[in-house]
Scaffold this active site. Structure first.
Site, short mmCIF file in Angstrom:
data_model
loop_
_atom_site.label_atom_id
_atom_site.label_comp_id
_atom_site.label_asym_id
_atom_site.label_seq_id
_atom_site.Cartn_x
_atom_site.Cartn_y
_atom_site.Cartn_z
N ASP A 31 -0.42 -8.28 -0.67
CA ASP A 31 0.05 -6.90 -0.69
C ASP A 31 0.24 -6.34 0.69
O ASP A 31 -0.53 -6.63 1.59
CB ASP A 31 -0.73 -5.97 -1.60
CG ASP A 31 0.17 -5.44 -2.72
OD1 ASP A 31 1.25 -4.96 -2.37
OD2 ASP A 31 -0.18 -5.55 -3.89
N THR A 32 1.26 -5.54 0.80
CA THR A 32 1.87 -5.22 2.07
C THR A 32 2.75 -3.99 1.87
O THR A 32 3.21 -3.75 0.77
CB THR A 32 2.76 -6.41 2.51
OG1 THR A 32 1.96 -7.58 2.65
CG2 THR A 32 3.47 -6.15 3.81
N VAL A 33 2.98 -3.24 2.96
CA VAL A 33 4.07 -2.27 2.93
C VAL A 33 5.06 -2.61 4.04
O VAL A 33 4.67 -3.04 5.12
CB VAL A 33 3.59 -0.81 3.07
CG1 VAL A 33 2.69 -0.43 1.91
CG2 VAL A 33 2.91 -0.54 4.41
#
Length: 529
Positions: A348-350
């Site tokens: 998970d990442t933005v």
């Protein structure tokens, strides 16, 4: 241009500034910063800080970041590596003596010293216009006063209940009443608000020294970690030279290893000499992309590591010699077996991209790796730790073997595409290990098949899992496509969650307009003015 009789998103078009992120509040915050006189760097970091408050499962100050910055939209982009290092005491012998065959997710050993805060402060001081306090203020407000949980965030949150229940501080902060917040519920992070406010007033030293660092070190050591105050006090990222490759007459820039951006370039180098056909979703094209991805990730898992401590043969990786050899090994009529390497799965990442009125462009990515990272939170500061150290191997002699003060192989990769020395696209694709394939898949759709950036992000996705003879595939692919891939020997499994997400901004120099796009797989949006 999309078919307006079919459900979908239109691209956003504007003249003065454009931002695209995976959360509406982050996009709005970026635009607010631009309209207040900030530039693209100010806006990107403000948006990232907002993400830390309103999308806590995806990113935060307990994670790492990478950035590409192109001042005025011309010339070679500037790259920054904001990934953190292991403790100085983290020798591979220590782990092997204690029976570690791999690095567990919910353990201090998966936590390298977070690099994001140092990177934010350095990039803002060198390239921004506003103060750190101004840029972080919106995030402080959301964390302290509360925000409404968005639908995709709620989906991811619910899947991590057991992880969060296992840590007392995470349970208290992220599971009010022992229940993951649902879409529309209001959530607050008071401790995070205080920490962000302190960083804004006192700079990165507030995070890496003093009470906040003491809280983090105490938490990690209580679980058996090797971290010290000195490890935090000496944390620093660095400016690095981006790696450059050519595809269809364009220049693609990626951050260099220890990131995997170079693997996107290897995949595209392989595709450069293959027939891509006319149909963007043909079985033949999907097969070639899948095989090129398998080969590229095999190279990644063999050699991508911290270049400060391991030799990473960048020139060889980008050579036509390698691309030609890999290309020749593809059988157009049969799937190959996966290279025998197992990595932790997604993700998970933005990802954030901003272009301002002066055409300064930022491609920015910030991550805690898995959803809610390690699941461990420092109780007084509210810092949720990432689990990036899981990417290390516990294998002496391997380039990516865990070691003292070392950065792991990183999956997060911002990118920029240039044409004749000017920026054409600032883009990124989230999704952990998927990201390198995601870059290649997106760019091939745009450059080989003429799709606009929103349509390219909207395409259904598939991904051959590294080290496994299976291909994850999203539901929208038609049955005939699935049957065709199976006939070539691919073992398909349903993607349990959407494969990544993505954002892109295109600069049209001829008309002076900016075009923005944001992936439907996330809660976010593009917005311009």
């Amino acid at each position: 241009m999309r078919d307006f009789q079919i459900p979908g998103r239109s691209m956003v078009v504007a003249r003065h500034g454009m931002a695209a992120t995976s959360h509406p509040l982050a996009t709005l915050g970026a635009i607010d910063i631009l309209r207040q006189g900030g530039n693209a760097m100010d806006a990107a970091i403000a948006a990232c800080a907002i993400h830390s408050a309103v999308e806590p499962g995806s990113t935060g100050i307990g994670g790492d970041c990478f950035a590409l910055y192109c001042p005025g939209g011309h010339g070679t982009p500037i790259a920054y590596n904001g990934s953190g290092r292991t403790p100085a005491a983290a020798s591979v012998e220590w782990y092997r003596e204690r029976g570690f065959a791999e690095i567990p997710r919910q353990s201090p050993h998966a936590v390298t010293v977070p690099g994001a805060v140092e990177a934010w402060a350095r990039l803002l001081a060198d390239h921004g216009r506003l103060s750190l306090e101004q840029v972080l203020r919106p995030a402080v407000t959301y964390a302290r006063e509360g925000y409404a949980v968005a639908p995709r965030m709620a989906f991811d949150w619910a899947r991590q209940r057991d992880l969060l229940m296992a840590d007392p501080a995470s349970r208290r902060i992220f599971l009010p009443g022992d229940v993951p917040p649902g879409a529309g519920d209001v959530h607050v992070q008071t401790e995070l608000a205080d920490t962000l406010e302190g960083i804004g007033r006192h700079g990165p030293a507030h995070f890496y020294r003093g009470a906040v660092a003491e809280d983090m070190v105490r938490t990690l050591r209580a679980g058996g970690g090797l971290h010290t105050m000195e490890d935090f006090a000496t944390a620093a990222g660095e400016y690095v030279t981006p790696v450059q490759s050519r595809y269809r007459g364009h220049d693609l820039f990626e951050c260099p290893p220890n990131g995997q951006g170079i693997i996107a370039q290897i995949i595209l180098n392989i595709l450069e000499g293959l027939p891509v056909g006319e149909d963007v979703l043909s079985v033949e094209r999907l097969h070639l992309l899948t095989e090129a991805t398998r080969l590229g990730y095999g190279v990644r898992d063999a050699v991508v590591a911290d270049p400060a401590l391991s030799e990473v043969p960048v020139d060889w990786m980008l050579s036509e010699q390698l691309a030609g050899r890999l290309r020749a090994s593809i059988d157009p009529a049969r799937a190959m077996p996966a290279p025998p390497v197992q990595q932790p799965e997604h993700k998970d990442t933005v990802y954030i991209t901003v272009v301002d009125k002066d055409r300064n462009a930022v491609s920015f990515i910030n991550s805690i790796f898995h959803a809610f990272g390690s699941g461990m939170t420092a109780p007084r500061s509210g810092v949720l730790f990432h689990n990036r150290g899981q990417s290390f191997v516990v294998e002496p002699g391997h380039p990516n073997c865990i070691g003292p003060a070392k950065r792991p192989m990183h999956t997060i990769i911002p990118a920029m595409l240039m044409k004749d020395g000017r920026i054409e696209l600032s883009f990124g694709v989230m999704g952990g290990h998927y990201q390198a394939m995601g870059h290649a898949y997106f760019l091939s759709a745009v450059l080989d098949h003429g799709l606009d950036i929103q349509s390219a992000l909207d395409l259904p996705r598939l991904f051959p899992l590294p080290g496994r003879d299976v291909v994850e595939i999203e539901r929208p692919f038609p049955a005939a496509t699935r049957d065709g891939l199976r006939a070539l020997g691919h073992t398909l499994v349903p993607a349990s969650i959407p494969l990544g997400g993505g954002q892109a901004v295109r600069v049209d120099w001829a008309t002076g307009t900016l075009w923005g796009a944001s992936d439907h797989r996330k809660d976010g949006m593009a917005m311009g003015y």
